[in-house]
Motif scaffolding. Structure first.
Motif, PDB file in Angstrom:
ATOM      1  N   LEU A   4       0.871  -1.174   0.000  1.00  0.00           N
ATOM      2  CA  LEU A   4       0.000   0.000   0.000  1.00  0.00           C
ATOM      3  C   LEU A   4       0.906   1.220   0.000  1.00  0.00           C
ATOM      4  N   LEU A   5       0.595   2.207  -0.828  1.00  0.00           N
ATOM      5  CA  LEU A   5       1.487   3.356  -0.956  1.00  0.00           C
ATOM      6  C   LEU A   5       0.718   4.662  -0.834  1.00  0.00           C
ATOM      7  N   PHE A   6       1.337   5.612  -0.162  1.00  0.00           N
ATOM      8  CA  PHE A   6       0.844   6.987  -0.063  1.00  0.00           C
ATOM      9  C   PHE A   6       1.908   7.911  -0.627  1.00  0.00           C
ATOM     10  N   THR A   7       1.497   8.970  -1.323  1.00  0.00           N
ATOM     11  CA  THR A   7       2.450   9.960  -1.801  1.00  0.00           C
ATOM     12  C   THR A   7       1.869  11.356  -1.652  1.00  0.00           C
ATOM     13  N   GLY A   8       2.713  12.294  -1.222  1.00  0.00           N
ATOM     14  CA  GLY A   8       2.257  13.670  -1.056  1.00  0.00           C
ATOM     15  C   GLY A   8       3.196  14.456  -0.162  1.00  0.00           C
ATOM     16  N   SER A   9       3.079  15.771  -0.213  1.00  0.00           N
ATOM     17  CA  SER A   9       3.896  16.646   0.621  1.00  0.00           C
ATOM     18  C   SER A   9       3.274  16.764   2.007  1.00  0.00           C
ATOM     19  N   LEU A  10       4.013  16.351   3.019  1.00  0.00           N
ATOM     20  CA  LEU A  10       3.502  16.400   4.389  1.00  0.00           C
ATOM     21  C   LEU A  10       3.647  17.781   5.005  1.00  0.00           C
ATOM     22  N   ALA A  11       4.139  18.740   4.226  1.00  0.00           N
ATOM     23  CA  ALA A  11       4.149  20.127   4.687  1.00  0.00           C
ATOM     24  C   ALA A  11       2.787  20.784   4.498  1.00  0.00           C
ATOM     25  N   ILE A  12       1.917  20.159   3.709  1.00  0.00           N
ATOM     26  CA  ILE A  12       0.572  20.694   3.473  1.00  0.00           C
ATOM     27  C   ILE A  12      -0.363  20.136   4.538  1.00  0.00           C
ATOM     28  N   PRO A  13      -0.980  20.991   5.346  1.00  0.00           N
ATOM     29  CA  PRO A  13      -1.754  20.516   6.495  1.00  0.00           C
ATOM     30  C   PRO A  13      -2.844  19.510   6.142  1.00  0.00           C
ATOM     31  N   GLY A  14      -3.591  19.745   5.066  1.00  0.00           N
ATOM     32  CA  GLY A  14      -4.671  18.836   4.714  1.00  0.00           C
ATOM     33  C   GLY A  14      -4.181  17.452   4.333  1.00  0.00           C
ATOM     34  N   ILE A  15      -3.007  17.386   3.709  1.00  0.00           N
ATOM     35  CA  ILE A  15      -2.432  16.091   3.347  1.00  0.00           C
ATOM     36  C   ILE A  15      -1.922  15.376   4.595  1.00  0.00           C
ATOM     37  N   ALA A  16      -1.212  16.118   5.460  1.00  0.00           N
ATOM     38  CA  ALA A  16      -0.663  15.515   6.676  1.00  0.00           C
ATOM     39  C   ALA A  16      -1.760  15.063   7.630  1.00  0.00           C
ATOM     40  N   SER A  17      -2.784  15.896   7.828  1.00  0.00           N
ATOM     41  CA  SER A  17      -3.849  15.522   8.766  1.00  0.00           C
ATOM     42  C   SER A  17      -4.668  14.352   8.235  1.00  0.00           C
ATOM     43  N   GLY A  18      -4.871  14.312   6.922  1.00  0.00           N
ATOM     44  CA  GLY A  18      -5.583  13.182   6.339  1.00  0.00           C
ATOM     45  C   GLY A  18      -4.821  11.883   6.510  1.00  0.00           C
ATOM     46  N   LEU A  19      -3.501  11.944   6.326  1.00  0.00           N
ATOM     47  CA  LEU A  19      -2.681  10.745   6.508  1.00  0.00           C
ATOM     48  C   LEU A  19      -2.707  10.279   7.960  1.00  0.00           C
ATOM     49  N   LEU A  20      -2.579  11.219   8.902  1.00  0.00           N
ATOM     50  CA  LEU A  20      -2.586  10.839  10.313  1.00  0.00           C
ATOM     51  C   LEU A  20      -3.917  10.217  10.724  1.00  0.00           C
ATOM     52  N   GLU A  21      -5.010  10.776  10.235  1.00  0.00           N
ATOM     53  CA  GLU A  21      -6.315  10.188  10.546  1.00  0.00           C
ATOM     54  C   GLU A  21      -6.419   8.782   9.963  1.00  0.00           C
ATOM     55  N   PHE A  22      -5.902   8.605   8.760  1.00  0.00           N
ATOM     56  CA  PHE A  22      -5.902   7.282   8.131  1.00  0.00           C
ATOM     57  C   PHE A  22      -5.061   6.298   8.949  1.00  0.00           C
ATOM     58  N   ILE A  23      -3.880   6.746   9.374  1.00  0.00           N
ATOM     59  CA  ILE A  23      -2.990   5.894  10.175  1.00  0.00           C
ATOM     60  C   ILE A  23      -3.668   5.474  11.479  1.00  0.00           C
ATOM     61  N   ASN A  24      -4.339   6.422  12.121  1.00  0.00           N
ATOM     62  CA  ASN A  24      -4.932   6.156  13.437  1.00  0.00           C
ATOM     63  C   ASN A  24      -6.221   5.340  13.358  1.00  0.00           C
ATOM     64  N   LEU A  25      -7.053   5.612  12.354  1.00  0.00           N
ATOM     65  CA  LEU A  25      -8.400   5.047  12.344  1.00  0.00           C
ATOM     66  C   LEU A  25      -8.626   3.946  11.311  1.00  0.00           C
ATOM     67  N   SER A  26      -7.814   3.904  10.263  1.00  0.00           N
ATOM     68  CA  SER A  26      -8.050   2.920   9.198  1.00  0.00           C
ATOM     69  C   SER A  26      -6.945   1.876   9.089  1.00  0.00           C
ATOM     70  N   TYR A  27      -5.704   2.295   9.228  1.00  0.00           N
ATOM     71  CA  TYR A  27      -4.590   1.365   9.018  1.00  0.00           C
ATOM     72  C   TYR A  27      -4.630   0.159   9.957  1.00  0.00           C
ATOM     73  N   PRO A  28      -4.982   0.313  11.249  1.00  0.00           N
ATOM     74  CA  PRO A  28      -5.046  -0.883  12.113  1.00  0.00           C
ATOM     75  C   PRO A  28      -6.013  -1.940  11.581  1.00  0.00           C
ATOM     76  N   GLY A  29      -7.153  -1.520  11.049  1.00  0.00           N
ATOM     77  CA  GLY A  29      -8.107  -2.477  10.496  1.00  0.00           C
ATOM     78  C   GLY A  29      -7.574  -3.160   9.250  1.00  0.00           C
ATOM     79  N   ILE A  30      -6.841  -2.408   8.420  1.00  0.00           N
ATOM     80  CA  ILE A  30      -6.236  -2.989   7.214  1.00  0.00           C
ATOM     81  C   ILE A  30      -5.169  -4.001   7.611  1.00  0.00           C
ATOM     82  N   LEU A  31      -4.367  -3.652   8.609  1.00  0.00           N
ATOM     83  CA  LEU A  31      -3.304  -4.541   9.081  1.00  0.00           C
ATOM     84  C   LEU A  31      -3.888  -5.823   9.667  1.00  0.00           C
ATOM     85  N   ALA A  32      -5.032  -5.711  10.326  1.00  0.00           N
ATOM     86  CA  ALA A  32      -5.679  -6.903  10.878  1.00  0.00           C
ATOM     87  C   ALA A  32      -6.191  -7.818   9.769  1.00  0.00           C
ATOM     88  N   ALA A  33      -6.700  -7.218   8.689  1.00  0.00           N
ATOM     89  CA  ALA A  33      -7.241  -8.010   7.581  1.00  0.00           C
ATOM     90  C   ALA A  33      -6.144  -8.576   6.682  1.00  0.00           C
TER      91      ALA A  33
END
Length: 416
Positions: free
Chosen positions: A231-260
């Motif tokens: 699974l791959l993500f790409t983008g500039s983490l200096a942009i707040p909307g990109i960074a916050s979206g990634l962090l929310e994904f990491i916290n709320l979605s990635y654990p479920g993907i890792l379990a599956a």
């Protein structure tokens, strides 16, 4: 036609969205028209201008001028924002030398159209009133700033972004009606600007994907077959909307993907991350953070699924279209696909909450045939709507229309 392009940076190499758009347009137009470029740039920009003329034979770079920096930039920013209520970003590109070169070019060049690229070049429109003008801000810049402000957590930073958005809207209202035509990349931006700026003539031409993505042929070594899904993500983490979206994904979605899919590898191609964020990401199981790769196309092409969980922003994203052009299964938030003609479930998966991301990505990582079907459909969409072979004639029509309107003013329309 004879065209003059005013750009805030020498568009070579075409390594970001702003450079890529104008590079694609100049490269296409130079095949049958005379193209001149007047540019700003960093200390290495003159060398890049030489490379540009080598890559696109027949174009002429009139000059490359230095942008403001340091204390002069600070003074100019304060003066322009407080006394003239101009957007802060325009201060870097305030230049008497550039204005002088532009006057000389217009006096002797006999241009049919002057193309003012992105919002910072619009401040020079008053010098070109005797020539048809096209302003290409790409998106509605004030709208983008408003959306970005929503993602800033610090009140002071958010307020600064909102102030900039207000100054940009004021600038758009006062300056954009002076142009013969305005170009943006999606209908959303067009409708916003028409409502904001009375009397403007807007045309919508989408982003084009560059040739290196369209011509790419996947290279799969035998030892890569049977490897763990990526699974791959790409983008500039200096942009707040990109960074916050990634962090929310990491916290709320990635654990479920890792379990599956326990053996999934999550690669983050995230440039400009602050050290704290990078350490946090690198401490997550299965996650690899890479700030830069030499072969970006191959890095994207090697992934099974590409995810764009970002928030905010405006208009189509080059990164999303590039991944789709490589035939990748692409999953993203509604904001990631804004301004594109995608079909949820047909050529991408649009996820509106964390559980959507878990379900869509887990399903794709497990089902390789679904990956292929979604990716092939995504590539067909790009080939039909986002190449210069399909969009180039529309740019020719845009410039020709600007010439015709300048000579014979007509009705105001939004053309898509």
């Amino acid at each position: 036609m004879k065209l003059l392009y005013l750009v805030q940076d020498v568009p070579f190499p075409p390594s970001d969205g702003i450079r890529l758009k104008v590079y694609n347009v100049i490269e296409y137009m130079a095949r049958n028209h005379e193209c001149h470029v007047l540019a700003f740039g960093d200390p290495g920009a003159r060398e890049r201008a030489v490379d540009l003329t080598s890559r696109i034979p027949g174009i002429t770079v009139l000059d490359v001028l230095a942008v403001r920096s340091g204390f002069p930039l600070l003074l100019s920013t304060v003066r322009r924002t407080t006394l003239r209520l101009l957007p802060p970003s325009t201060a870097r590109y305030e230049s008497r030398g550039f204005a002088r070169m532009l006057r000389e070019a217009l006096r002797h060049g006999s241009y049919d159209v002057v193309h003012y690229d992105v919002v910072n070049m619009a401040q020079y429109v008053h010098l070109g009133t005797s020539t048809a003008s096209v302003h290409s801000p790409n998106d509605a810049t004030s709208l983008r700033y408003l959306r970005e402000a929503e993602e800033y957590r610090q009140p002071v930073t958010r307020m600064a972004r909102l102030v900039s958005a207000g100054l940009l809207a004021r600038f758009e209202q006062s300056v954009y009606p002076r142009f013969t035509k305005i170009h943006v990349v999606s209908q959303i931006e067009a409708e916003y600007l028409v409502a904001l700026c009375k009397g403007i003539d807007v045309e919508v031409i989408a982003n084009a994907v560059d040739r290196q993505f369209l011509a790419f042929e996947p290279r799969t070594a035998p030892e890569q077959e049977g490897r763990a899904p990526e699974l791959l993500f790409t983008g500039s983490l200096a942009i707040p909307g990109i960074a916050s979206g990634l962090l929310e994904f990491i916290n709320l979605s990635y654990p479920g993907i890792l379990a599956a899919v326990p053996n999934v590898r999550f690669t983050i191609l995230g440039r400009s991350a602050d050290p704290g964020l990078r350490r946090r990401l690198e401490g997550i199981p299965g996650v690899t953070v890479i700030p830069w790769v030499q072969d970006y196309v191959q890095a994207i092409a090697s992934a099974n699924v590409v995810v764009f969980p970002e928030k905010g922003g405006a208009g189509p994203k080059h990164r999303v279209l590039q991944a789709m052009s490589l035939g990748k299964a692409v999953v993203g938030s509604p904001d990631a696909f804004q301004g594109t003609r995608v079909q949820d479930g047909g050529n991408c998966f649009i996820c509106r909450n964390p559980s959507d991301f878990v379900e869509s990505i887990s399903h794709l990582l497990i089902d390789e045939s679904l990956q292929r079907r979604l990716g092939q459909s995504a590539r067909r969409l790009v080939l039909s709507n986002h190449t210069m072979d399909t969009l180039g004639p529309r740019w020719v029509s845009l410039y020709q229309g600007a010439v015709a309107k300048f000579r014979h003013p007509g009705d105001i329309k939004i053309r898509t």
